[in-house]
Design a protein around this motif. Structure first.
Motif, PDB file in Angstrom:
ATOM      1  N   ARG A   1       0.579  -5.424  -9.141  1.00 29.96           N
ATOM      2  CA  ARG A   1       0.378  -4.038  -8.709  1.00 29.96           C
ATOM      3  C   ARG A   1      -1.003  -3.781  -8.117  1.00 29.96           C
ATOM      4  O   ARG A   1      -1.351  -2.641  -7.814  1.00 29.96           O
ATOM      5  CB  ARG A   1       0.614  -3.089  -9.892  1.00 29.96           C
ATOM      6  N   LYS A   2      -1.810  -4.839  -7.948  1.00 28.11           N
ATOM      7  CA  LYS A   2      -3.144  -4.740  -7.316  1.00 28.11           C
ATOM      8  C   LYS A   2      -4.021  -3.686  -7.997  1.00 28.11           C
ATOM      9  O   LYS A   2      -4.742  -2.921  -7.343  1.00 28.11           O
ATOM     10  CB  LYS A   2      -2.994  -4.427  -5.823  1.00 28.11           C
ATOM     11  N   ILE A   3      -3.965  -3.651  -9.316  1.00 30.31           N
ATOM     12  CA  ILE A   3      -4.676  -2.622 -10.086  1.00 30.31           C
ATOM     13  C   ILE A   3      -6.189  -2.647  -9.850  1.00 30.31           C
ATOM     14  O   ILE A   3      -6.793  -1.587  -9.625  1.00 30.31           O
ATOM     15  CB  ILE A   3      -4.335  -2.757 -11.587  1.00 30.31           C
ATOM     16  N   PRO A   4      -6.843  -3.818  -9.872  1.00 26.61           N
ATOM     17  CA  PRO A   4      -8.298  -3.808  -9.639  1.00 26.61           C
ATOM     18  C   PRO A   4      -8.691  -3.247  -8.272  1.00 26.61           C
ATOM     19  O   PRO A   4      -9.714  -2.581  -8.140  1.00 26.61           O
ATOM     20  CB  PRO A   4      -8.676  -5.286  -9.756  1.00 26.61           C
ATOM     21  N   LEU A   5      -7.861  -3.511  -7.250  1.00 25.94           N
ATOM     22  CA  LEU A   5      -8.143  -2.999  -5.904  1.00 25.94           C
ATOM     23  C   LEU A   5      -8.121  -1.478  -5.894  1.00 25.94           C
ATOM     24  O   LEU A   5      -9.007  -0.827  -5.330  1.00 25.94           O
ATOM     25  CB  LEU A   5      -7.121  -3.549  -4.907  1.00 25.94           C
TER      26      LEU A   5
ATOM     27  N   LEU B   1      -6.663   3.925  -1.239  1.00 24.86           N
ATOM     28  CA  LEU B   1      -6.035   2.735  -0.665  1.00 24.86           C
ATOM     29  C   LEU B   1      -4.528   2.648  -0.924  1.00 24.86           C
ATOM     30  O   LEU B   1      -3.970   1.548  -0.956  1.00 24.86           O
ATOM     31  CB  LEU B   1      -6.730   1.479  -1.221  1.00 24.86           C
ATOM     32  N   LYS B   2      -3.883   3.772  -1.082  1.00 25.35           N
ATOM     33  CA  LYS B   2      -2.464   3.770  -1.427  1.00 25.35           C
ATOM     34  C   LYS B   2      -1.623   2.941  -0.456  1.00 25.35           C
ATOM     35  O   LYS B   2      -0.741   2.183  -0.855  1.00 25.35           O
ATOM     36  CB  LYS B   2      -1.945   5.212  -1.482  1.00 25.35           C
TER      37      LYS B   2
ATOM     38  N   MET C   1       1.036  -1.746  -1.781  1.00 27.01           N
ATOM     39  CA  MET C   1       2.440  -2.008  -2.043  1.00 27.01           C
ATOM     40  C   MET C   1       2.531  -3.220  -2.969  1.00 27.01           C
ATOM     41  O   MET C   1       2.057  -4.309  -2.642  1.00 27.01           O
ATOM     42  CB  MET C   1       3.199  -2.280  -0.751  1.00 27.01           C
ATOM     43  N   GLY C   2       3.109  -3.026  -4.131  1.00 23.08           N
ATOM     44  CA  GLY C   2       3.184  -4.112  -5.111  1.00 23.08           C
ATOM     45  C   GLY C   2       4.589  -4.638  -5.288  1.00 23.08           C
ATOM     46  O   GLY C   2       5.496  -4.339  -4.503  1.00 23.08           O
ATOM     47  N   ILE C   3       4.747  -5.427  -6.320  1.00 26.27           N
ATOM     48  CA  ILE C   3       6.062  -5.974  -6.671  1.00 26.27           C
ATOM     49  C   ILE C   3       6.311  -5.734  -8.155  1.00 26.27           C
ATOM     50  O   ILE C   3       5.373  -5.523  -8.929  1.00 26.27           O
ATOM     51  CB  ILE C   3       6.167  -7.485  -6.367  1.00 26.27           C
TER      52      ILE C   3
END
Length: 304
Positions: free
Chosen positions: A113-117, A128-129, A133-135
């Protein structure tokens, strides 16, 4: 009898040692030089991962009978030198199982989910929404290399997320365990080629050093993720850097490194999440490790 404690441990550890009648010297920041000078006066020594009990330390420890490791890995202890001197080595691999397993899952979610980003972006004033886009983990394949205590717990949690579990272990695994995890036992190349996430749970030995080599990284599924909460040298960091830089792997999460603190360029990559070897760094794990290593040292000294 005297015990030297060389790294930070729980208060409970010190209490248990003292209650057994041992004289305890707590020096959690002791240097390698001072350790060599002081070790001749002690019957036992307790460490975590920072302090190295080398052959030189063991040779200097004329009275040394027991080496206690509050934690799992023994790669910071020269076990061969200890065996040659008939020094007992004890550790507490059972104490950190849940902590390391939870961190592994947390890192997997952070990659997915690219949480740190997102956190970093908001703190820098950026929304940065559109880049996040995650998985989902559900339906993805998790490859677990090493199905010991931690690997099993990771598998159980991943199964609850709805992941498919592939397992590689050099040992023969109980059928009951595999059935419980709804897992499939495969060879390492099959695991690498079919897994969306690969997580490492093996000790550092001559056999596992650079187990994840350039060749094996090339066999991983394109776009896959690698998580390492075991030992840094299990992975060839230079080869991992290239695989990530070239885009063969989508990302990696590393809690352990060849050198700690790390100097490798791999930690600077935007698709790499890093933590400072915190797998066992929970209140619960440290309380358990401290109490259990104290009890094992006491028993090894013949006081119980």
């Amino acid at each position: 009898m005297r015990v030297l404690v060389c790294d930070p441990v729980s208060t409970r550890c010190l209490e248990v040692l003292k209650d057994a009648g041992l004289e305890v010297s707590y020096q959690p920041k002791i240097s390698a030089e001072d350790l060599i000078k002081q070790i001749p006066e002690y019957d036992a020594v307790i460490v975590r991962s920072r302090t190295k009990i080398t052959s030189s330390v063991i040779e200097a420890g004329k009275k040394l009978r027991v080496i206690g490791r509050a934690g799992a890995g023994l790669d910071n202890i020269d076990t061969k030198a200890a065996l040659a001197r008939n020094i007992i080595v004890v550790n507490t691999p059972e104490s950190s199982t849940q902590a390391v397993a939870e961190l592994t899952i947390g890192l997997m979610l952070s990659l997915a989910r690219k949480i740190p980003l997102g956190d970093r972006g908001i703190k820098e004033g950026r929304w940065l929404k559109s880049e996040m886009m995650g998985i989902e983990l559900k339906g993805k394949t998790l490859g677990i290399i090493g199905l010991g205590r931690i690997g099993r717990r990771v598998g159980a949690i991943a199964k609850a997320f709805g992941m498919k579990i592939l397992v590689y272990d050099k040992r023969k695994l109980p059928e009951k365990l595999i059935k419980l995890l709804s897992a499939e036992v495969v060879d390492i190349d099959t695991l690498l080629s079919k897994s969306d996430f690969v997580t490492l749970h093996v000790p550092l030995t001559p056999e596992t050093r650079h187990m994840i080599s350039r060749e094996r990284l090339a066999k991983m599924k394109k776009g896959a993720y690698l998580i390492n909460t075991s030992r840094g040298e299990v992975v060839d960091e230079e080869a991992l850097y290239e695989a990530l830089k070239e885009g063969w792997l989508a990302g990696a999460a590393l809690d352990v490194f060849k050198q700690e603190p790390p100097t490798s360029e791999v930690v600077k990559l935007p698709n790499v999440i890093c933590t400072p070897h915190i797998g066992a760094q929970t209140v619960e794990a440290q309380e358990a490790a401290g109490e259990r290593v104290a009890e094992k040292v006491i028993k090894a000294l013949g006081l119980r």
